[in-house]
Design a protein around this motif. Structure first.
Motif, PDB file in Angstrom:
ATOM      1  N   LYS A 144     -10.842  -0.465  21.055  1.00  0.00           N
ATOM      2  CA  LYS A 144     -11.650  -0.183  22.278  1.00  0.00           C
ATOM      3  C   LYS A 144     -12.781  -1.084  21.928  1.00  0.00           C
ATOM      4  O   LYS A 144     -13.320  -1.720  22.948  1.00  0.00           O
ATOM      5  N   SER A 145     -13.572  -1.240  20.718  1.00  0.00           N
ATOM      6  CA  SER A 145     -14.506  -1.674  20.035  1.00  0.00           C
ATOM      7  C   SER A 145     -14.190  -3.363  20.392  1.00  0.00           C
ATOM      8  O   SER A 145     -14.829  -3.997  20.730  1.00  0.00           O
ATOM      9  N   ALA A 146     -12.944  -3.812  19.796  1.00  0.00           N
ATOM     10  CA  ALA A 146     -12.448  -5.107  19.974  1.00  0.00           C
ATOM     11  C   ALA A 146     -12.444  -5.513  21.293  1.00  0.00           C
ATOM     12  O   ALA A 146     -12.761  -6.805  21.592  1.00  0.00           O
ATOM     13  N   GLU A 147     -11.981  -4.875  22.275  1.00  0.00           N
ATOM     14  CA  GLU A 147     -12.068  -5.185  23.580  1.00  0.00           C
ATOM     15  C   GLU A 147     -13.100  -5.454  24.190  1.00  0.00           C
ATOM     16  O   GLU A 147     -13.367  -6.393  24.887  1.00  0.00           O
ATOM     17  N   LYS A 148     -14.051  -4.567  23.853  1.00  0.00           N
ATOM     18  CA  LYS A 148     -15.661  -4.728  24.249  1.00  0.00           C
ATOM     19  C   LYS A 148     -16.222  -6.003  24.000  1.00  0.00           C
ATOM     20  O   LYS A 148     -17.074  -6.861  24.636  1.00  0.00           O
ATOM     21  N   PHE A 149     -15.877  -6.534  22.668  1.00  0.00           N
ATOM     22  CA  PHE A 149     -16.446  -7.741  22.156  1.00  0.00           C
ATOM     23  C   PHE A 149     -15.644  -9.161  22.091  1.00  0.00           C
ATOM     24  O   PHE A 149     -15.848  -9.899  21.961  1.00  0.00           O
ATOM     25  N   GLY A 150     -14.343  -8.793  22.907  1.00  0.00           N
ATOM     26  CA  GLY A 150     -13.319  -9.933  23.198  1.00  0.00           C
ATOM     27  C   GLY A 150     -12.823 -10.587  21.717  1.00  0.00           C
ATOM     28  O   GLY A 150     -12.506 -11.699  21.706  1.00  0.00           O
ATOM     29  N   VAL A 151     -12.603  -9.564  20.697  1.00  0.00           N
ATOM     30  CA  VAL A 151     -12.027 -10.004  19.413  1.00  0.00           C
ATOM     31  C   VAL A 151     -10.409  -9.280  19.577  1.00  0.00           C
ATOM     32  O   VAL A 151     -10.128  -8.313  19.910  1.00  0.00           O
ATOM     33  N   PRO A 152      -9.521 -10.263  19.278  1.00  0.00           N
ATOM     34  CA  PRO A 152      -8.236 -10.007  19.439  1.00  0.00           C
ATOM     35  C   PRO A 152      -7.593  -8.878  18.320  1.00  0.00           C
ATOM     36  O   PRO A 152      -8.481  -9.008  17.238  1.00  0.00           O
ATOM     37  N   VAL A 153      -6.832  -8.043  18.379  1.00  0.00           N
ATOM     38  CA  VAL A 153      -6.448  -7.127  17.409  1.00  0.00           C
ATOM     39  C   VAL A 153      -4.947  -7.451  16.800  1.00  0.00           C
ATOM     40  O   VAL A 153      -4.080  -7.993  17.391  1.00  0.00           O
ATOM     41  N   VAL A 154      -5.086  -7.139  15.568  1.00  0.00           N
ATOM     42  CA  VAL A 154      -3.815  -7.199  14.432  1.00  0.00           C
ATOM     43  C   VAL A 154      -3.393  -5.974  14.085  1.00  0.00           C
ATOM     44  O   VAL A 154      -4.223  -5.199  13.518  1.00  0.00           O
ATOM     45  N   CYS A 155      -2.062  -5.499  14.457  1.00  0.00           N
ATOM     46  CA  CYS A 155      -1.783  -4.301  13.740  1.00  0.00           C
ATOM     47  C   CYS A 155      -0.556  -4.482  12.981  1.00  0.00           C
ATOM     48  O   CYS A 155       0.284  -4.977  13.125  1.00  0.00           O
ATOM     49  N   PHE A 156      -0.822  -3.690  11.891  1.00  0.00           N
ATOM     50  CA  PHE A 156       0.266  -3.700  10.488  1.00  0.00           C
ATOM     51  C   PHE A 156       1.057  -2.440  10.625  1.00  0.00           C
ATOM     52  O   PHE A 156       0.291  -1.349  10.402  1.00  0.00           O
ATOM     53  N   VAL A 157       2.211  -2.317  10.920  1.00  0.00           N
ATOM     54  CA  VAL A 157       2.809  -1.044  11.020  1.00  0.00           C
ATOM     55  C   VAL A 157       3.653  -0.938   9.594  1.00  0.00           C
ATOM     56  O   VAL A 157       4.618  -1.666   9.272  1.00  0.00           O
ATOM     57  N   ASP A 158       3.529   0.268   8.970  1.00  0.00           N
ATOM     58  CA  ASP A 158       3.995   0.760   7.842  1.00  0.00           C
ATOM     59  C   ASP A 158       4.043   2.226   7.549  1.00  0.00           C
ATOM     60  O   ASP A 158       3.047   2.598   6.896  1.00  0.00           O
ATOM     61  N   THR A 159       4.990   2.998   8.113  1.00  0.00           N
ATOM     62  CA  THR A 159       4.868   4.445   7.989  1.00  0.00           C
ATOM     63  C   THR A 159       6.335   5.067   8.203  1.00  0.00           C
ATOM     64  O   THR A 159       7.050   4.628   8.788  1.00  0.00           O
ATOM     65  N   PRO A 160       6.313   6.119   7.452  1.00  0.00           N
ATOM     66  CA  PRO A 160       7.592   6.865   7.355  1.00  0.00           C
ATOM     67  C   PRO A 160       7.513   7.848   8.898  1.00  0.00           C
ATOM     68  O   PRO A 160       8.353   8.539   8.953  1.00  0.00           O
ATOM     69  N   GLY A 161       6.517   7.683   9.606  1.00  0.00           N
ATOM     70  CA  GLY A 161       6.234   8.603  10.737  1.00  0.00           C
ATOM     71  C   GLY A 161       4.916   9.210  10.646  1.00  0.00           C
ATOM     72  O   GLY A 161       4.022   9.158   9.803  1.00  0.00           O
ATOM     73  N   ALA A 162       4.391   9.808  11.927  1.00  0.00           N
ATOM     74  CA  ALA A 162       3.118  10.385  12.113  1.00  0.00           C
ATOM     75  C   ALA A 162       3.471  11.704  11.370  1.00  0.00           C
ATOM     76  O   ALA A 162       4.339  12.246  11.186  1.00  0.00           O
ATOM     77  N   TYR A 163       2.213  12.198  10.775  1.00  0.00           N
ATOM     78  CA  TYR A 163       2.336  13.289  10.079  1.00  0.00           C
ATOM     79  C   TYR A 163       2.676  14.631  10.889  1.00  0.00           C
ATOM     80  O   TYR A 163       2.054  14.815  11.850  1.00  0.00           O
ATOM     81  N   PRO A 164       3.722  15.344  10.462  1.00  0.00           N
ATOM     82  CA  PRO A 164       4.209  16.454  11.493  1.00  0.00           C
ATOM     83  C   PRO A 164       3.793  17.848  11.063  1.00  0.00           C
ATOM     84  O   PRO A 164       4.428  18.910  11.251  1.00  0.00           O
ATOM     85  N   GLY A 165       2.558  18.030  10.340  1.00  0.00           N
ATOM     86  CA  GLY A 165       2.120  19.140   9.996  1.00  0.00           C
ATOM     87  C   GLY A 165       1.492  20.159  11.053  1.00  0.00           C
ATOM     88  O   GLY A 165       1.231  19.553  12.130  1.00  0.00           O
ATOM     89  N   LEU A 166       1.436  21.395  10.897  1.00  0.00           N
ATOM     90  CA  LEU A 166       0.888  22.302  11.979  1.00  0.00           C
ATOM     91  C   LEU A 166      -0.595  21.772  12.391  1.00  0.00           C
ATOM     92  O   LEU A 166      -0.859  21.891  13.501  1.00  0.00           O
ATOM     93  N   GLU A 167      -1.509  21.500  11.338  1.00  0.00           N
ATOM     94  CA  GLU A 167      -2.759  21.091  11.799  1.00  0.00           C
ATOM     95  C   GLU A 167      -2.732  19.731  12.543  1.00  0.00           C
ATOM     96  O   GLU A 167      -3.573  19.631  13.574  1.00  0.00           O
ATOM     97  N   ALA A 168      -1.960  18.942  12.561  1.00  0.00           N
ATOM     98  CA  ALA A 168      -1.729  17.530  13.169  1.00  0.00           C
ATOM     99  C   ALA A 168      -1.318  17.984  14.559  1.00  0.00           C
ATOM    100  O   ALA A 168      -2.095  17.416  15.443  1.00  0.00           O
ATOM    101  N   GLU A 169      -0.533  19.029  14.841  1.00  0.00           N
ATOM    102  CA  GLU A 169      -0.103  19.299  16.066  1.00  0.00           C
ATOM    103  C   GLU A 169      -1.185  20.082  16.695  1.00  0.00           C
ATOM    104  O   GLU A 169      -1.359  19.781  18.190  1.00  0.00           O
TER     105      GLU A 169
END
Length: 317
Positions: A144-169
């Motif tokens: 959202k900050s990038a959008e505000k200032f007109g900066v393009p976004v680059v996302c690097f994806v490398d994950t075995p999944g979102a954390y499935p713990g109780l506190e995360a839920e």
């Protein structure tokens, strides 16, 4: 250097090559011809192994402990221009999700990505690359900050999944990912997504919506990991190879299904085989992808992105 099971023939040849070179260095014997012969054999063996990889072997390469992670790419691509930004302004700073501003040549980008650790201590610190809701909310804040200032976004994806713990839920893991997907589809700046390792389930999708989705050759992108799929269907991890085959999770499968836009070629032996080369390839791919979208108006950009995702999964009977 660590070797996977199917890379053992390569390890043997590399050991032979190192021994032959050492003999040459320690004694007066000329072993140049032998070294060249072993080197030639080594390249042939690498080509033979890496040309015929099974989906499961690609999954193994994507998890290789020597494989470069998000920060390795960012530091190599941006040099000292990278400024890391922290926190979701709500709960805390999630160490599994990193982000910040950096430059490629003279163009600023907002980088976001999951970060894994390289030893036991850093793996725990980074929570094995599994982000909590605050990680996804931090990613969204940066976008959202990038959008505000007109900066393009680059996302690097490398994950075995979102954390499935109780506190995360409890803190709304599902909502955080869903919110990211919604907001990313209508973000008014170009988004380039690069899958550099594992792309598992909603954890990957939470930062995986983009105008251009690039996938490295030896990575995977799927709703579930082969092991989990195997344990659900067969109550055992033993069938992970069959599951990997059936899930159609490789870059080639993804491109065929039109779920990604481009496959980025890796050096012979995988991304960890030649880090410099893969860093340069990814840098060029990001710059090329950005040049495709930089002249579009925000309205055109969003419309194009929406159409791209609406066309997915459509087939003619």
């Amino acid at each position: 250097m660590e070797y996977l099971e199917f890379e053992q023939p390569i390890k043997e040849l590399e050991d032979q090559y190192a021994k032959a070179c050492n003999i040459g260095a320690e004694s007066e014997v000329d072993v140049t011809a032998t070294c060249k012969q072993i080197e030639k054999k080594l390249i042939e063996k690498k080509k033979e192994i890496y040309k015929n990889l099974t989906p499961w072997q690609r999954v193994q390469i994507s998890r290789h402990p020597n494989r470069p992670y998000t920060l390795d790419y960012i530091n190599a691509i941006c040099g000292d221009t990278f400024l890391e930004l922290h926190g979701d302004r709500n709960v805390k700073d999630d160490k599994a999700m990193i982000g910040g501003l950096g430059k490629i040549d003279d163009q600023s980008f907002m980088f976001v990505g999951q970060q894994k650790g390289y030893n036991t201590k850093t793996r725990q610190y980074r929570n094995f690359g599994m982000a909590n809701p605050e990680g996804y909310r931090k990613a969204l804040r940066l976008m959202k900050s990038a959008e505000k200032f007109g900066v393009p976004v680059v996302c690097f994806v490398d994950t075995p999944g979102a954390y499935p713990g109780l506190e995360a839920e409890e803190r709304g893991q599902g909502e955080a990912i869903a919110r990211n997907i919604l907001e990313m589809t209508r973000l008014k700046v170009p988004i380039i997504v690069v899958i550099i390792g594992e792309g598992a389930s909603g954890g990957a999708l939470g930062i995986g919506v983009g105008d251009k989705v690039l996938m490295l050759e030896n990575t995977w992108y799927s709703v579930i990991s082969p092991e989990s799929c195997s344990s659900i269907l067969w109550r055992s991890w033993e069938y992970k190879e069959i599951a990997a085959e059936a899930l159609k999770l490789t870059a080639i499968d993804m491109k065929k299904q039109k779920l990604i836009d481009e496959i980025v070629k890796e050096p012979l032996g995988g991304a960890h085989g030649n880090r410099e080369e893969i860093f340069n390839t990814v840098k060029t791919s990001i710059s090329n992808a950005y040049s495709e979208f930089k002249n579009l108006s925000p309205e055109e950009l969003v419309e194009k992105r929406m159409d791209k995702y609406l066309d997915m999964g459509v087939f003619k009977g």
